[in-house]
Write a protein that holds these residues in place. Structure first.
Motif, PDB file in Angstrom:
ATOM      1  N   THR A  55      52.360  66.844  15.105  1.00 59.01           N
ATOM      2  CA  THR A  55      52.582  66.413  13.724  1.00 59.01           C
ATOM      3  C   THR A  55      51.336  66.700  12.910  1.00 59.01           C
ATOM      4  O   THR A  55      50.294  67.075  13.457  1.00 59.01           O
ATOM      5  N   LYS A  56      51.452  66.558  11.589  1.00 63.65           N
ATOM      6  CA  LYS A  56      50.305  66.820  10.722  1.00 63.65           C
ATOM      7  C   LYS A  56      49.245  65.742  10.943  1.00 63.65           C
ATOM      8  O   LYS A  56      49.571  64.555  11.050  1.00 63.65           O
ATOM      9  N   ALA A  57      47.990  66.174  11.036  1.00 61.02           N
ATOM     10  CA  ALA A  57      46.895  65.209  11.239  1.00 61.02           C
ATOM     11  C   ALA A  57      46.527  64.590   9.900  1.00 61.02           C
ATOM     12  O   ALA A  57      46.071  65.276   8.994  1.00 61.02           O
ATOM     13  N   LEU A  58      46.756  63.301   9.756  1.00 61.78           N
ATOM     14  CA  LEU A  58      46.500  62.629   8.479  1.00 61.78           C
ATOM     15  C   LEU A  58      45.644  61.383   8.697  1.00 61.78           C
ATOM     16  O   LEU A  58      45.825  60.369   8.015  1.00 61.78           O
ATOM     17  N   GLY A  59      44.731  61.454   9.639  1.00 57.89           N
ATOM     18  CA  GLY A  59      43.868  60.310   9.894  1.00 57.89           C
ATOM     19  C   GLY A  59      44.688  59.076  10.247  1.00 57.89           C
ATOM     20  O   GLY A  59      45.552  59.121  11.121  1.00 57.89           O
ATOM     21  N   ASP A  60      44.450  57.993   9.513  1.00 54.26           N
ATOM     22  CA  ASP A  60      45.178  56.745   9.780  1.00 54.26           C
ATOM     23  C   ASP A  60      46.667  56.872   9.472  1.00 54.26           C
ATOM     24  O   ASP A  60      47.464  56.040   9.903  1.00 54.26           O
ATOM     25  N   TYR A  61      47.024  57.877   8.700  1.00 49.77           N
ATOM     26  CA  TYR A  61      48.432  58.035   8.324  1.00 49.77           C
ATOM     27  C   TYR A  61      49.178  59.015   9.224  1.00 49.77           C
ATOM     28  O   TYR A  61      50.329  59.340   8.970  1.00 49.77           O
ATOM     29  N   THR A  62      48.505  59.511  10.265  1.00 48.98           N
ATOM     30  CA  THR A  62      49.175  60.422  11.190  1.00 48.98           C
ATOM     31  C   THR A  62      50.393  59.725  11.791  1.00 48.98           C
ATOM     32  O   THR A  62      50.326  58.554  12.165  1.00 48.98           O
ATOM     33  N   ARG A  63      51.499  60.471  11.846  1.00 52.37           N
ATOM     34  CA  ARG A  63      52.727  59.882  12.382  1.00 52.37           C
ATOM     35  C   ARG A  63      52.531  59.525  13.863  1.00 52.37           C
ATOM     36  O   ARG A  63      52.118  60.358  14.656  1.00 52.37           O
ATOM     37  N   ILE A  64      52.847  58.317  14.187  1.00 49.82           N
ATOM     38  CA  ILE A  64      52.593  57.840  15.547  1.00 49.82           C
ATOM     39  C   ILE A  64      53.896  57.593  16.296  1.00 49.82           C
ATOM     40  O   ILE A  64      54.791  56.911  15.789  1.00 49.82           O
ATOM     41  N   ILE A  65      53.991  58.189  17.473  1.00 50.62           N
ATOM     42  CA  ILE A  65      55.111  57.913  18.360  1.00 50.62           C
ATOM     43  C   ILE A  65      54.589  56.915  19.393  1.00 50.62           C
ATOM     44  O   ILE A  65      53.689  57.238  20.162  1.00 50.62           O
ATOM     45  N   ASN A  66      55.103  55.721  19.364  1.00 43.01           N
ATOM     46  CA  ASN A  66      54.612  54.730  20.323  1.00 43.01           C
ATOM     47  C   ASN A  66      55.323  54.830  21.664  1.00 43.01           C
ATOM     48  O   ASN A  66      54.725  54.631  22.710  1.00 43.01           O
TER      49      ASN A  66
END
Ligand SMILES: [Zn+2]
Ligand SMILES: [Zn+2]
Ligand SMILES: [Zn+2]
Ligand SMILES: [Zn+2]
Ligand SMILES: [Zn+2]
Ligand SMILES: [Zn+2]
Ligand SMILES: [Zn+2]
Length: 389
Positions: A55-66
Motif C-alpha cells: 500500500t502507499k506509505a503515508l506514515g501514521d496514515y498508512t493503511r494497516i491490515i491487522n
C-alpha cells in the motif's frame, strides 16, 4: 514524508509488509527479495510471511491490515475483492497501477525471444515459473547469462537485466566495461563489482563488500584507534596476530594467545599487563604493590560481564593471606575450566570478542581481570587472577 526504505534507502513511497507489521521496506525491494531471491522473510525481524500487503506509505496514515487471515483465502492472480493479488510475490495490492508495475517488474520472460516474437508477429510467449528456469533458458537457448549480483542488487525489471556472454560477464564483474555495459561505464558510474581479495568473491556494491569484510575478516583495533576511518583488513586471526607481533606489543603468554587480542600499543602497557597477569615470580609485597596501582576502572567484555557476579569474589583488604589464597585457588580452578570451554567455542566468539575489545580503552585493558573500586573498601578478583600462581 521523509521515511526511507530500510533496504535501498530510497524514499519510501510504497510499502510492503507481512503479518509481523514491519512497515519499513519498499515494495520493490520486497518484491525483488520474494520473487528473485525466493526469500520470504521480513528484512527487519526475519519472520517468514507467506502473504504481504502492499500500500502507499503515508506514515501514521498508512493503511494497516491487522489480521492477514481476513484477506481473501486461496487467492488467484488478479482482482480479489477490493484488492489485486500478484501470485509470484504472493502480495495483495490496494492500488491497481502499482500492482501492474510490480507485476511487470517481476515478469519472467526472455527478452531475446520477446524481441523476435514482436518482429515476426508471433505470440507464443513462454512464461517461466521461476528465475532459475529463465536462467536455464537463457543459457541453453541463447548462451547468455544474467549477472546474479545485478539481479539481486539492481532495481530494474527482470526483462531489463543485461545479458552477457560468458566472457562479457567476467569483464562486467571485474571492470564493468564490457561491450554490453558500454555507455554506462563511460559515464563513470559502474566500475565492476568490488571484490573481496581474500575470498576472491565479488559483491554487488561497496555496502555489501563492507558487510562481508566486517563479519568475515579482521581489523586491528589498535591501528584503527590511531587512524579512525582507515580500514585495513586481515584475512584471518593468524594473519592479524602476525601484525600484532610485528607492529605492536603482543603478550606471548599461552593463555593470553588463546584468549586472542591481548596486545598493547606500548611496551610500558605490556609490562604493566605482565605485572598484573603473569606475576607468579613476584614476592608477595611486590604483588601487593602492583595490585594497588589501579584505582578506578571497569572492564567490559560482554561474554564475561553477565556472569562476573557469580565467578568474581569480593574481599576486604584486611582479610588474612590465607583466605585470599583459598579464594585465588578457587578462581584458578574456575579459570581452568573456563579456558577449556572457551577454546572449544573460540571460533564462534571471535566476532563478539573483537567488537567488545574495540571499545575498551587500552589503558584499561591490561587490568581487565581486576576490578577495584575504592582502595579503602573492597576489590574484586575474577578468574584470570589464577594466573598469579
Ligand atoms: Zn527499497
Ligand atoms: Zn518483521
Ligand atoms: Zn529466449
Ligand atoms: Zn552485475
Ligand atoms: Zn572475504
Ligand atoms: Zn595494528
Ligand atoms: Zn598476557
Amino acid at each position: 514524508m521523509d521515511d526511507s526504505c530500510a533496504v535501498c534507502a530510497e524514499a519510501l513511497e510504497w510499502v510492503a509488509y507481512g503479518a509481523c507489521a514491519h512497515r519499513d521496506v519498499c515494495s520493490t525491494c520486497v518484491a525483488r527479495l520474494r520473487c528473485i531471491c525466493d526469500d520470504r522473510r521480513c528484512c527487519i525481524c526475519k519472520t517468514e510471511s507467506s502473504i504481504v500487503f502492499v500500500t502507499k506509505a503515508l506514515g501514521d496514515y498508512t493503511r494497516i491490515i491487522n489480521d492477514f487471515l481476513l484477506l481473501p483465502p486461496e487467492p488467484k492472480e488478479g482482482r480479489m475483492g477490493s484488492y489485486w493479488y500478484h501470485e509470484d510475490t504472493q502480495a495483495f495490492f490496494d492500488d491497481v497501477d502499482h500492482y501492474k508495475m510490480i507485476k511487470a517488474m517481476c515478469r519472467l520472460s526472455c527478452s531475446v525471444c520477446d524481441k523476435e516474437e514482436s518482429n515476426d508477429g508471433s505470440k507464443r510467449r513462454g512464461k517461466f515459473r521461476n528465475i532459475n528456469q529463465l536462467k536455464g533458458h537463457l543459457f541453453h537457448q541463447h548462451k547468455l547469462h544474467m549477472c546474479s549480483l545485478c539481479l539481486e542488487g539492481r532495481k530494474v525489471f527482470i526483462c531489463e537485466q543485461k545479458l552477457y556472454s560468458r566472457a562479457q560477464l567476467n569483464q562486467h564483474i571485474s571492470t564493468g566495461d564490457s561491450e554490453v555495459d558500454g555507455s554506462e561505464s563511460e559515464r563513470g558510474g559502474f566500475m565492476g563489482h568490488p571484490m573481496c581479495e581474500f575470498c576472491k568473491t565479488p559483491f554487488y556494491g561497496d555496502n555489501e563488500l563492507y558487510t562481508h569484510m566486517s563479519t568475515e575478516h579482521y581489523t586491528c583495533h589498535l591501528c584503527q584507534r590511531q587512524h579512525p576511518g582507515q580500514y585495513e583488513y586481515y584475512k584471518n586471526y593468524d594473519d592479524l596476530e602476525i601484525h600484532f607481533r610485528r607492529d605492536h606489543f603482543l603478550c606471548d603468554d599461552e593463555g593470553c594467545l588463546a584468549k586472542k587480542f591481548i596486545v598493547f600499543q606500548t611496551e610500558a602497557e605490556l609490562k604493566r599487563h605482565n605485572t598484573i597477569e603473569h606475576a607468579g615470580h613476584m614476592s608477595r609485597s611486590q604483588r601487593n604493590a602492583a595490585l594497588q596501582i589501579p584505582t578506578s576502572f571497569r572492564y567490559r567484555r560482554s561474554s564475561e560481564q553477565d556472569n562476573r557476579q557469580g565467578r568474581g569474589r569480593t574481599f576486604r583488604r584486611d582479610q588474612s593471606e590465607n583466605q585470599l589464597s583459598i579464594a585465588i585457588q578457587a578462581s584458578l580452578e574456575t579459570a581452568q575450566s573456563e579456558s577449556t570451554s572457551r577454546d572449544r567455542s573460540s571460533s564462534a566468539q571471535v566476532i563478539s570478542d573483537r567488537v567488545d575489545l574495540s571499545d575498551i580503552d587500552p589503558i584499561v585493558q591490561p587490568f581487565e581481570s581486576l576490578t577495584a573500586t575504592d582502595p579503602e573498601t573492597t576489590f574484586e578478583i575474577s578468574s584470570s587472577l589464577g594466573e598469579f600462581f
